[in-house]
Design an enzyme around this catalytic site. Structure first.
Site, PDB file in Angstrom:
ATOM      1  N   TYR A 152      78.143  -2.534  21.324  1.00 24.01           N
ATOM      2  CA  TYR A 152      78.775  -3.291  22.398  1.00 24.01           C
ATOM      3  C   TYR A 152      77.753  -4.331  22.804  1.00 24.01           C
ATOM      4  CZ  TYR A 152      83.201  -1.040  22.959  1.00 24.01           C
ATOM      5  OH  TYR A 152      84.491  -0.625  22.743  1.00 24.01           O
ATOM      6  N   LYS A 260      84.206  -6.076  14.228  1.00 24.09           N
ATOM      7  CA  LYS A 260      85.358  -5.186  14.435  1.00 24.09           C
ATOM      8  C   LYS A 260      86.294  -5.781  15.488  1.00 24.09           C
ATOM      9  CE  LYS A 260      86.331  -0.359  15.762  1.00 24.09           C
ATOM     10  NZ  LYS A 260      86.711  -0.383  17.163  1.00 24.09           N
ATOM     11  N   HIS A 284      91.941  -2.070  18.081  1.00 25.20           N
ATOM     12  CA  HIS A 284      91.299  -1.047  18.918  1.00 25.20           C
ATOM     13  C   HIS A 284      92.277   0.112  19.191  1.00 25.20           C
ATOM     14  CE1 HIS A 284      87.484  -0.903  21.374  1.00 25.20           C
ATOM     15  NE2 HIS A 284      88.094   0.097  21.939  1.00 25.20           N
TER      16      HIS A 284
HETATM   17  C1  LIG Z   1      88.613   7.325  23.293  1.00 26.69           C
HETATM   18  C2  LIG Z   1      88.310   6.127  22.454  1.00 26.69           C
HETATM   19  C3  LIG Z   1      87.075   5.497  22.609  1.00 26.69           C
HETATM   20  C4  LIG Z   1      86.763   4.405  21.819  1.00 26.69           C
HETATM   21  N1  LIG Z   1      85.521   3.863  21.940  1.00 26.69           N
HETATM   22  C5  LIG Z   1      85.180   2.841  21.144  1.00 26.69           C
HETATM   23  C6  LIG Z   1      83.870   2.340  21.173  1.00 26.69           C
HETATM   24  O1  LIG Z   1      83.017   2.824  21.903  1.00 26.69           O
HETATM   25  N2  LIG Z   1      83.580   1.290  20.372  1.00 26.69           N
HETATM   26  C7  LIG Z   1      84.517   0.732  19.536  1.00 26.69           C
HETATM   27  O2  LIG Z   1      84.215  -0.220  18.820  1.00 26.69           O
HETATM   28  N3  LIG Z   1      85.757   1.218  19.462  1.00 26.69           N
HETATM   29  C8  LIG Z   1      86.101   2.276  20.242  1.00 26.69           C
HETATM   30  N4  LIG Z   1      87.360   2.792  20.118  1.00 26.69           N
HETATM   31  C9  LIG Z   1      88.295   2.238  19.128  1.00 26.69           C
HETATM   32  C10 LIG Z   1      88.138   2.927  17.760  1.00 26.69           C
HETATM   33  O3  LIG Z   1      86.910   2.582  17.157  1.00 26.69           O
HETATM   34  C11 LIG Z   1      89.242   2.532  16.796  1.00 26.69           C
HETATM   35  O4  LIG Z   1      89.321   1.133  16.695  1.00 26.69           O
HETATM   36  C12 LIG Z   1      90.610   3.076  17.170  1.00 26.69           C
HETATM   37  O5  LIG Z   1      90.523   4.355  17.774  1.00 26.69           O
HETATM   38  C13 LIG Z   1      91.454   3.150  15.910  1.00 26.69           C
HETATM   39  O6  LIG Z   1      92.730   3.519  16.174  1.00 26.69           O
HETATM   40  P1  LIG Z   1      93.279   5.028  16.045  1.00 26.69           P
HETATM   41  O7  LIG Z   1      92.762   5.782  17.226  1.00 26.69           O
HETATM   42  O8  LIG Z   1      94.749   4.794  16.111  1.00 26.69           O
HETATM   43  O9  LIG Z   1      92.805   5.594  14.726  1.00 26.69           O
HETATM   44  C14 LIG Z   1      87.700   3.893  20.893  1.00 26.69           C
HETATM   45  C15 LIG Z   1      88.928   4.526  20.745  1.00 26.69           C
HETATM   46  C16 LIG Z   1      89.240   5.635  21.493  1.00 26.69           C
HETATM   47  C17 LIG Z   1      90.544   6.326  21.259  1.00 26.69           C
HETATM   48  O1  LIG Z   2      87.766   3.262  25.537  1.00 26.50           O
HETATM   49  C1  LIG Z   2      87.587   2.448  24.642  1.00 26.50           C
HETATM   50  O2  LIG Z   2      88.488   2.071  23.887  1.00 26.50           O
HETATM   51  C2  LIG Z   2      86.286   1.873  24.444  1.00 26.50           C
HETATM   52  O3  LIG Z   2      86.157   1.121  23.538  1.00 26.50           O
HETATM   53  C3  LIG Z   2      85.137   2.196  25.267  1.00 26.50           C
HETATM   54  C4  LIG Z   2      84.511   1.163  25.952  1.00 26.50           C
HETATM   55  C5  LIG Z   2      83.403   1.449  26.720  1.00 26.50           C
HETATM   56  C6  LIG Z   2      82.926   2.736  26.802  1.00 26.50           C
HETATM   57  C7  LIG Z   2      83.559   3.747  26.104  1.00 26.50           C
HETATM   58  C8  LIG Z   2      84.665   3.482  25.316  1.00 26.50           C
END
Ligand SMILES: Cc1cc2nc3c(=O)[nH]c(=O)nc-3n(C[C@H](O)[C@H](O)[C@H](O)COP(=O)(O)O)c2cc1C
Ligand SMILES: O=C(O)C(=O)c1ccccc1
Length: 389
Positions: A152, A260, A284
Protein backbone atom coordinates in the site's frame (compact mmCIF):
# COMPACT_ATOMS: atom_id res chain seq x y z
CA UNK A 1 6.40 -36.71 -13.81
CA UNK A 2 4.59 -33.57 -12.76
CA UNK A 3 2.46 -33.67 -9.64
CA UNK A 4 -1.15 -34.49 -10.38
CA UNK A 5 -3.23 -32.15 -8.28
CA UNK A 6 -6.27 -34.23 -9.15
CA UNK A 7 -4.92 -37.05 -6.94
CA UNK A 8 -6.46 -35.20 -3.99
CA UNK A 9 -9.77 -36.58 -5.23
CA UNK A 10 -8.58 -40.17 -4.66
CA UNK A 11 -6.97 -39.25 -1.36
CA UNK A 12 -10.37 -38.10 -0.15
CA UNK A 13 -12.13 -41.25 -1.37
CA UNK A 14 -9.43 -43.49 0.13
CA UNK A 15 -9.74 -41.76 3.50
CA UNK A 16 -13.45 -42.42 3.18
CA UNK A 17 -12.77 -46.17 3.40
CA UNK A 18 -12.16 -45.65 7.12
CA UNK A 19 -15.30 -43.56 7.39
CA UNK A 20 -13.54 -40.19 7.22
CA UNK A 21 -14.95 -37.28 5.28
CA UNK A 22 -13.17 -33.95 4.63
CA UNK A 23 -13.26 -31.53 7.54
CA UNK A 24 -14.41 -28.76 5.22
CA UNK A 25 -16.66 -28.78 2.15
CA UNK A 26 -14.98 -29.37 -1.19
CA UNK A 27 -17.31 -26.84 -2.86
CA UNK A 28 -15.50 -23.68 -1.80
CA UNK A 29 -18.57 -21.51 -2.30
CA UNK A 30 -19.98 -23.05 0.89
CA UNK A 31 -17.20 -21.70 3.10
CA UNK A 32 -18.56 -18.18 3.57
CA UNK A 33 -21.74 -19.31 5.26
CA UNK A 34 -19.92 -21.79 7.50
CA UNK A 35 -17.41 -19.16 8.53
CA UNK A 36 -20.19 -16.77 9.39
CA UNK A 37 -21.83 -19.41 11.58
CA UNK A 38 -18.50 -20.03 13.32
CA UNK A 39 -17.10 -16.49 13.66
CA UNK A 40 -20.13 -14.22 13.66
CA UNK A 41 -21.16 -11.33 11.46
CA UNK A 42 -18.45 -8.72 12.18
CA UNK A 43 -15.31 -10.36 10.76
CA UNK A 44 -17.13 -12.28 8.03
CA UNK A 45 -19.06 -9.16 7.07
CA UNK A 46 -15.74 -7.43 6.53
CA UNK A 47 -14.31 -10.23 4.38
CA UNK A 48 -17.45 -11.03 2.42
CA UNK A 49 -18.53 -7.43 2.00
CA UNK A 50 -18.02 -5.34 -1.09
CA UNK A 51 -18.59 -1.83 -2.36
CA UNK A 52 -22.02 -0.25 -2.62
CA UNK A 53 -24.89 -2.64 -3.14
CA UNK A 54 -22.57 -5.44 -4.19
CA UNK A 55 -23.15 -5.02 -7.92
CA UNK A 56 -19.48 -5.38 -8.86
CA UNK A 57 -18.99 -8.56 -6.86
CA UNK A 58 -22.09 -10.00 -8.56
CA UNK A 59 -20.86 -8.85 -11.98
CA UNK A 60 -17.53 -10.61 -11.36
CA UNK A 61 -19.38 -13.87 -10.86
CA UNK A 62 -21.74 -13.28 -13.77
CA UNK A 63 -18.86 -12.57 -16.17
CA UNK A 64 -17.23 -15.89 -15.28
CA UNK A 65 -20.50 -17.84 -15.25
CA UNK A 66 -21.54 -16.42 -18.60
CA UNK A 67 -18.49 -17.96 -20.25
CA UNK A 68 -18.78 -21.67 -20.84
CA UNK A 69 -16.07 -24.18 -21.65
CA UNK A 70 -16.30 -26.26 -24.81
CA UNK A 71 -14.50 -29.52 -23.92
CA UNK A 72 -12.41 -31.34 -26.52
CA UNK A 73 -12.06 -35.14 -26.67
CA UNK A 74 -9.35 -37.72 -27.42
CA UNK A 75 -6.33 -35.49 -26.89
CA UNK A 76 -4.13 -37.58 -24.54
CA UNK A 77 -4.43 -35.89 -21.17
CA UNK A 78 -2.92 -38.78 -19.24
CA UNK A 79 0.19 -36.85 -18.14
CA UNK A 80 -0.48 -33.28 -17.16
CA UNK A 81 1.74 -30.40 -16.10
CA UNK A 82 0.04 -27.36 -14.61
CA UNK A 83 3.17 -25.25 -14.27
CA UNK A 84 3.39 -21.75 -15.76
CA UNK A 85 6.10 -19.13 -16.20
CA UNK A 86 5.28 -15.94 -14.34
CA UNK A 87 7.68 -13.03 -13.85
CA UNK A 88 10.62 -15.22 -14.76
CA UNK A 89 9.66 -17.86 -12.21
CA UNK A 90 8.12 -21.27 -12.67
CA UNK A 91 4.97 -21.70 -10.61
CA UNK A 92 3.74 -25.29 -10.18
CA UNK A 93 0.22 -24.13 -10.97
CA UNK A 94 -1.27 -20.84 -12.20
CA UNK A 95 -2.26 -19.72 -8.70
CA UNK A 96 -1.11 -17.38 -5.94
CA UNK A 97 -2.84 -16.33 -2.74
CA UNK A 98 -4.01 -12.71 -3.06
CA UNK A 99 -2.91 -10.15 -0.51
CA UNK A 100 -5.61 -10.05 2.14
CA UNK A 101 -5.09 -7.67 5.06
CA UNK A 102 -6.13 -8.10 8.68
CA UNK A 103 -6.18 -11.91 8.58
CA UNK A 104 -6.15 -12.17 12.37
CA UNK A 105 -9.88 -11.34 12.30
CA UNK A 106 -10.24 -14.82 10.77
CA UNK A 107 -7.79 -16.78 12.93
CA UNK A 108 -5.21 -15.97 15.61
CA UNK A 109 -2.48 -17.73 13.56
CA UNK A 110 -3.27 -15.28 10.72
CA UNK A 111 -0.65 -14.58 8.02
CA UNK A 112 2.03 -17.02 9.24
CA UNK A 113 -0.51 -19.87 9.00
CA UNK A 114 -1.65 -18.84 5.52
CA UNK A 115 1.97 -18.40 4.43
CA UNK A 116 2.91 -21.86 5.73
CA UNK A 117 -0.06 -23.39 3.92
CA UNK A 118 0.95 -21.72 0.67
CA UNK A 119 4.56 -22.82 1.10
CA UNK A 120 3.48 -26.40 1.81
CA UNK A 121 1.55 -26.41 -1.46
CA UNK A 122 4.28 -24.50 -3.38
CA UNK A 123 1.93 -21.62 -4.18
CA UNK A 124 3.15 -18.02 -3.71
CA UNK A 125 1.61 -16.12 -0.82
CA UNK A 126 1.36 -12.37 -1.36
CA UNK A 127 1.75 -10.67 1.99
CA UNK A 128 -0.42 -7.56 2.49
CA UNK A 129 1.05 -4.32 3.80
CA UNK A 130 -1.96 -4.32 6.14
CA UNK A 131 -1.07 -7.66 7.70
CA UNK A 132 -1.70 -8.38 11.35
CA UNK A 133 1.84 -9.76 11.72
CA UNK A 134 5.05 -7.85 10.90
CA UNK A 135 6.55 -8.84 7.56
CA UNK A 136 9.77 -10.10 9.16
CA UNK A 137 7.85 -12.72 11.14
CA UNK A 138 5.78 -13.80 8.16
CA UNK A 139 8.94 -14.11 6.07
CA UNK A 140 10.31 -16.57 8.61
CA UNK A 141 7.15 -18.67 8.37
CA UNK A 142 7.58 -18.79 4.58
CA UNK A 143 10.74 -20.91 4.72
CA UNK A 144 12.30 -21.22 1.29
CA UNK A 145 9.05 -20.41 -0.57
CA UNK A 146 8.78 -17.46 -2.94
CA UNK A 147 8.08 -14.23 -1.05
CA UNK A 148 5.82 -11.66 -2.67
CA UNK A 149 5.03 -8.38 -0.91
CA UNK A 150 1.99 -6.19 -1.57
CA UNK A 151 2.57 -2.49 -1.11
CA UNK A 152 0.00 0.00 0.00
CA UNK A 153 1.74 3.05 -1.37
CA UNK A 154 1.80 5.39 1.61
CA UNK A 155 1.55 9.17 1.52
CA UNK A 156 4.78 9.40 3.44
CA UNK A 157 7.67 8.62 1.09
CA UNK A 158 9.93 7.62 3.97
CA UNK A 159 7.43 5.01 5.14
CA UNK A 160 7.29 3.57 1.61
CA UNK A 161 11.08 3.59 1.38
CA UNK A 162 11.31 1.88 4.75
CA UNK A 163 8.75 -0.79 3.76
CA UNK A 164 10.68 -1.54 0.57
CA UNK A 165 13.95 -1.82 2.52
CA UNK A 166 12.38 -4.10 5.12
CA UNK A 167 10.75 -6.26 2.45
CA UNK A 168 14.08 -6.63 0.62
CA UNK A 169 15.92 -7.43 3.84
CA UNK A 170 13.27 -10.08 4.61
CA UNK A 171 13.83 -11.82 1.29
CA UNK A 172 10.74 -10.66 -0.60
CA UNK A 173 11.49 -10.67 -4.32
CA UNK A 174 8.28 -9.65 -6.11
CA UNK A 175 6.51 -6.35 -5.37
CA UNK A 176 2.77 -6.07 -5.97
CA UNK A 177 1.61 -2.44 -5.86
CA UNK A 178 -2.10 -1.97 -5.31
CA UNK A 179 -3.48 1.01 -7.23
CA UNK A 180 -7.22 0.62 -6.71
CA UNK A 181 -7.37 1.55 -3.04
CA UNK A 182 -6.19 5.14 -2.66
CA UNK A 183 -9.26 5.45 -0.41
CA UNK A 184 -11.48 2.80 1.13
CA UNK A 185 -14.76 2.58 -0.79
CA UNK A 186 -18.30 3.03 0.53
CA UNK A 187 -18.93 -0.37 2.09
CA UNK A 188 -22.42 -0.48 3.60
CA UNK A 189 -21.97 -3.82 5.34
CA UNK A 190 -19.09 -2.43 7.39
CA UNK A 191 -20.74 0.95 7.84
CA UNK A 192 -23.96 -0.60 9.14
CA UNK A 193 -21.99 -2.60 11.71
CA UNK A 194 -19.62 0.33 12.32
CA UNK A 195 -16.87 -2.28 11.97
CA UNK A 196 -13.42 -1.45 10.64
CA UNK A 197 -10.68 -3.83 11.77
CA UNK A 198 -7.98 -1.16 12.16
CA UNK A 199 -10.05 0.64 14.74
CA UNK A 200 -9.76 -2.58 16.71
CA UNK A 201 -6.00 -2.42 16.34
CA UNK A 202 -5.78 -5.01 13.52
CA UNK A 203 -3.79 -4.64 10.30
CA UNK A 204 -1.29 -2.11 11.54
CA UNK A 205 1.57 -4.45 12.51
CA UNK A 206 3.92 -3.35 9.73
CA UNK A 207 3.28 0.31 10.51
CA UNK A 208 3.50 0.15 14.30
CA UNK A 209 6.84 -1.64 13.95
CA UNK A 210 8.22 0.85 11.43
CA UNK A 211 10.68 3.54 12.54
CA UNK A 212 9.64 5.93 9.74
CA UNK A 213 5.96 5.56 10.65
CA UNK A 214 6.58 5.88 14.38
CA UNK A 215 8.64 9.03 13.91
CA UNK A 216 5.48 10.72 12.59
CA UNK A 217 3.60 10.19 15.86
CA UNK A 218 3.50 12.79 18.63
CA UNK A 219 3.35 10.06 21.32
CA UNK A 220 4.32 6.37 21.39
CA UNK A 221 1.55 3.99 20.24
CA UNK A 222 0.88 2.64 23.74
CA UNK A 223 0.38 6.17 25.12
CA UNK A 224 -2.11 7.21 22.46
CA UNK A 225 -3.26 4.21 20.40
CA UNK A 226 -6.19 6.09 18.87
CA UNK A 227 -3.94 8.78 17.46
CA UNK A 228 -1.66 6.08 16.03
CA UNK A 229 -4.58 4.34 14.32
CA UNK A 230 -5.86 7.62 12.89
CA UNK A 231 -2.39 8.43 11.60
CA UNK A 232 -2.34 5.03 9.89
CA UNK A 233 -5.79 5.53 8.33
CA UNK A 234 -4.76 8.94 7.00
CA UNK A 235 -1.50 7.85 5.42
CA UNK A 236 -1.48 4.17 4.42
CA UNK A 237 -2.66 5.07 0.92
CA UNK A 238 -2.46 8.21 -1.18
CA UNK A 239 -5.13 9.57 -3.54
CA UNK A 240 -2.62 12.14 -4.82
CA UNK A 241 -0.36 9.70 -6.67
CA UNK A 242 0.05 9.81 -10.47
CA UNK A 243 1.85 7.68 -13.08
CA UNK A 244 5.20 9.53 -12.95
CA UNK A 245 5.42 8.62 -9.23
CA UNK A 246 6.06 5.01 -10.27
CA UNK A 247 9.64 5.99 -11.06
CA UNK A 248 10.30 6.12 -7.31
CA UNK A 249 9.21 2.51 -6.88
CA UNK A 250 11.16 1.36 -9.94
CA UNK A 251 14.31 3.01 -8.52
CA UNK A 252 13.83 1.47 -5.11
CA UNK A 253 12.96 -2.12 -6.03
CA UNK A 254 15.27 -4.45 -7.94
CA UNK A 255 12.90 -7.35 -8.65
CA UNK A 256 9.69 -7.58 -10.66
CA UNK A 257 6.93 -5.03 -9.96
CA UNK A 258 3.31 -5.86 -10.64
CA UNK A 259 0.52 -3.26 -10.61
CA UNK A 260 -2.67 -4.60 -9.06
CA UNK A 261 -6.07 -3.18 -9.92
CA UNK A 262 -5.63 -2.38 -13.62
CA UNK A 263 -8.82 -2.60 -15.70
CA UNK A 264 -8.33 -0.20 -18.64
CA UNK A 265 -6.04 -1.16 -21.56
CA UNK A 266 -4.52 2.35 -21.57
CA UNK A 267 -3.55 1.98 -17.90
CA UNK A 268 -1.94 -1.34 -18.76
CA UNK A 269 0.05 0.39 -21.53
CA UNK A 270 1.17 3.04 -19.06
CA UNK A 271 2.31 0.28 -16.72
CA UNK A 272 4.48 -1.14 -19.50
CA UNK A 273 5.87 2.29 -20.34
CA UNK A 274 6.75 2.82 -16.66
CA UNK A 275 8.95 -0.27 -16.71
CA UNK A 276 6.61 -2.51 -14.77
CA UNK A 277 6.73 -6.28 -15.19
CA UNK A 278 3.10 -7.26 -14.79
CA UNK A 279 -0.43 -6.22 -13.96
CA UNK A 280 -3.23 -7.86 -12.04
CA UNK A 281 -6.56 -7.30 -13.77
CA UNK A 282 -8.69 -6.93 -10.67
CA UNK A 283 -11.45 -4.84 -9.18
CA UNK A 284 -10.39 -5.81 -5.67
CA UNK A 285 -13.06 -8.49 -5.48
CA UNK A 286 -15.75 -5.86 -6.04
CA UNK A 287 -14.75 -4.03 -2.88
CA UNK A 288 -13.78 -0.69 -4.42
CA UNK A 289 -15.85 0.67 -7.32
CA UNK A 290 -19.49 -0.33 -7.22
CA UNK A 291 -20.74 -0.46 -10.78
CA UNK A 292 -17.26 -1.23 -12.08
CA UNK A 293 -16.63 -3.42 -15.10
CA UNK A 294 -16.39 -7.09 -14.15
CA UNK A 295 -12.76 -8.17 -13.92
CA UNK A 296 -13.23 -11.03 -16.40
CA UNK A 297 -14.81 -8.64 -18.91
CA UNK A 298 -11.81 -6.30 -18.61
CA UNK A 299 -9.25 -9.09 -18.99
CA UNK A 300 -9.23 -9.63 -22.80
CA UNK A 301 -8.72 -5.91 -23.51
CA UNK A 302 -5.74 -5.71 -21.18
CA UNK A 303 -4.25 -8.89 -22.64
CA UNK A 304 -4.64 -7.47 -26.15
CA UNK A 305 -2.93 -4.24 -25.12
CA UNK A 306 0.07 -5.59 -23.18
CA UNK A 307 0.01 -9.39 -23.18
CA UNK A 308 3.16 -9.52 -25.30
CA UNK A 309 5.06 -7.17 -22.94
CA UNK A 310 3.74 -7.81 -19.43
CA UNK A 311 2.60 -10.80 -17.43
CA UNK A 312 -1.13 -10.38 -17.00
CA UNK A 313 -2.56 -11.91 -13.83
CA UNK A 314 -6.21 -11.95 -12.80
CA UNK A 315 -8.38 -11.91 -9.70
CA UNK A 316 -11.88 -11.08 -8.48
CA UNK A 317 -14.49 -13.78 -8.23
CA UNK A 318 -12.43 -16.95 -8.71
CA UNK A 319 -14.13 -19.71 -6.72
CA UNK A 320 -13.73 -22.94 -8.71
CA UNK A 321 -11.33 -24.83 -10.92
CA UNK A 322 -13.33 -23.94 -14.00
CA UNK A 323 -13.01 -20.25 -13.09
CA UNK A 324 -9.23 -20.69 -13.23
CA UNK A 325 -9.56 -22.34 -16.63
CA UNK A 326 -11.75 -19.50 -17.92
CA UNK A 327 -9.32 -16.83 -16.69
CA UNK A 328 -6.47 -18.57 -18.51
CA UNK A 329 -8.60 -18.93 -21.63
CA UNK A 330 -9.21 -15.16 -21.52
CA UNK A 331 -5.45 -14.62 -21.48
CA UNK A 332 -4.33 -14.54 -17.84
CA UNK A 333 -1.03 -16.23 -16.94
CA UNK A 334 -2.24 -17.05 -13.45
CA UNK A 335 -4.96 -16.11 -10.98
CA UNK A 336 -4.99 -14.83 -7.42
CA UNK A 337 -7.45 -16.19 -4.92
CA UNK A 338 -8.86 -13.95 -2.18
CA UNK A 339 -11.83 -14.63 0.08
CA UNK A 340 -11.99 -18.45 -0.16
CA UNK A 341 -8.61 -18.92 1.52
CA UNK A 342 -9.49 -16.36 4.18
CA UNK A 343 -12.53 -18.53 5.03
CA UNK A 344 -10.38 -21.67 4.98
CA UNK A 345 -8.10 -19.96 7.48
CA UNK A 346 -11.05 -18.92 9.62
CA UNK A 347 -12.44 -22.45 9.70
CA UNK A 348 -9.31 -24.53 10.14
CA UNK A 349 -6.13 -22.43 10.25
CA UNK A 350 -3.23 -23.59 8.11
CA UNK A 351 -4.98 -26.88 7.29
CA UNK A 352 -8.02 -24.95 6.09
CA UNK A 353 -5.94 -22.87 3.69
CA UNK A 354 -4.23 -26.01 2.38
CA UNK A 355 -7.63 -27.59 1.87
CA UNK A 356 -8.76 -24.61 -0.20
CA UNK A 357 -5.63 -24.64 -2.38
CA UNK A 358 -5.84 -28.40 -2.94
CA UNK A 359 -9.55 -28.36 -3.79
CA UNK A 360 -9.18 -25.50 -6.24
CA UNK A 361 -6.19 -27.02 -8.01
CA UNK A 362 -7.61 -30.54 -8.06
CA UNK A 363 -10.74 -29.20 -9.67
CA UNK A 364 -8.70 -27.13 -12.12
CA UNK A 365 -6.55 -30.15 -13.02
CA UNK A 366 -9.67 -32.21 -13.68
CA UNK A 367 -11.28 -29.40 -15.68
CA UNK A 368 -8.18 -29.19 -17.85
CA UNK A 369 -8.05 -32.93 -18.41
CA UNK A 370 -11.75 -33.33 -19.08
CA UNK A 371 -11.66 -30.40 -21.48
CA UNK A 372 -8.83 -31.93 -23.47
CA UNK A 373 -5.74 -30.10 -22.18
CA UNK A 374 -2.55 -31.51 -20.70
CA UNK A 375 -1.49 -28.10 -19.39
CA UNK A 376 -2.25 -24.39 -19.43
CA UNK A 377 -0.29 -23.70 -22.64
CA UNK A 378 -2.99 -24.99 -24.98
CA UNK A 379 -5.88 -23.20 -23.25
CA UNK A 380 -7.19 -20.24 -25.23
CA UNK A 381 -10.17 -18.19 -26.14
CA UNK A 382 -11.30 -20.87 -28.62
CA UNK A 383 -12.11 -23.07 -25.61
CA UNK A 384 -14.90 -20.73 -24.48
CA UNK A 385 -18.27 -19.67 -25.74
CA UNK A 386 -20.25 -16.80 -24.34
CA UNK A 387 -23.70 -17.59 -23.09
CA UNK A 388 -25.81 -14.68 -24.28
CA UNK A 389 -29.19 -16.03 -23.20
C1 LIG B 1 -10.79 -8.99 3.61
C2 LIG B 1 -10.02 -8.57 2.40
C3 LIG B 1 -8.87 -7.80 2.57
C4 LIG B 1 -8.13 -7.43 1.47
N1 LIG B 1 -6.97 -6.75 1.68
C5 LIG B 1 -6.21 -6.43 0.62
C6 LIG B 1 -4.95 -5.83 0.82
O1 LIG B 1 -4.52 -5.60 1.94
N2 LIG B 1 -4.24 -5.49 -0.27
C7 LIG B 1 -4.69 -5.74 -1.55
O2 LIG B 1 -4.01 -5.42 -2.52
N3 LIG B 1 -5.86 -6.34 -1.76
C8 LIG B 1 -6.62 -6.71 -0.69
N4 LIG B 1 -7.79 -7.37 -0.93
C9 LIG B 1 -8.19 -7.72 -2.30
C10 LIG B 1 -7.61 -9.08 -2.72
O3 LIG B 1 -6.21 -9.01 -2.88
C11 LIG B 1 -8.19 -9.56 -4.04
O4 LIG B 1 -8.03 -8.57 -5.03
C12 LIG B 1 -9.66 -9.95 -3.96
O5 LIG B 1 -9.99 -10.52 -2.71
C13 LIG B 1 -9.96 -10.93 -5.08
O6 LIG B 1 -11.27 -11.23 -5.16
P1 LIG B 1 -11.93 -12.55 -4.49
O7 LIG B 1 -12.02 -12.29 -3.02
O8 LIG B 1 -13.27 -12.55 -5.15
O9 LIG B 1 -11.07 -13.74 -4.84
C14 LIG B 1 -8.55 -7.77 0.16
C15 LIG B 1 -9.71 -8.53 0.00
C16 LIG B 1 -10.43 -8.94 1.09
C17 LIG B 1 -11.63 -9.81 0.88
O1 LIG C 1 -10.32 -4.36 2.86
C1 LIG C 1 -9.70 -4.28 1.81
O2 LIG C 1 -10.18 -4.61 0.72
C2 LIG C 1 -8.35 -3.77 1.80
O3 LIG C 1 -7.78 -3.75 0.76
C3 LIG C 1 -7.67 -3.32 3.00
C4 LIG C 1 -7.22 -2.01 3.04
C5 LIG C 1 -6.54 -1.57 4.16
C6 LIG C 1 -6.32 -2.42 5.21
C7 LIG C 1 -6.77 -3.73 5.15
C8 LIG C 1 -7.43 -4.19 4.03
Amino acid sequence: MAKHWADFQYEIYLNGMTGAVPRLPTDLTRLEELTEQRLGPGPVGYVAGSAGNGSTARANRAALDRRRIVPRMLRDVHERDLSVEVLGRTLPAPLALAPVGVLSIMHPDAEPAAARAAAAQSVPFILSSASSTPMEQVAEAMGDAERWFQLYWAKDREVTRSFLERAKASGFSVLVVTLDTPLLAWRPRDLDQAYLPFLHGVGTANYFSDPAFLSGLAKPVHEDPNAAVLHFVGMFADPGKTWPDLAFLRENWDGPIVLKGVLHPDDARRAAEAGMDGVVVSNHGGRQVAGSVAAADALPGVVDAVGDRLDVLFDSGVRTGDDVFKALALGARAVLLGRPYAYGLGLDGQAGVEHVIRCLLAEFDLTLALSGHAGPATVGVADLVEDTA
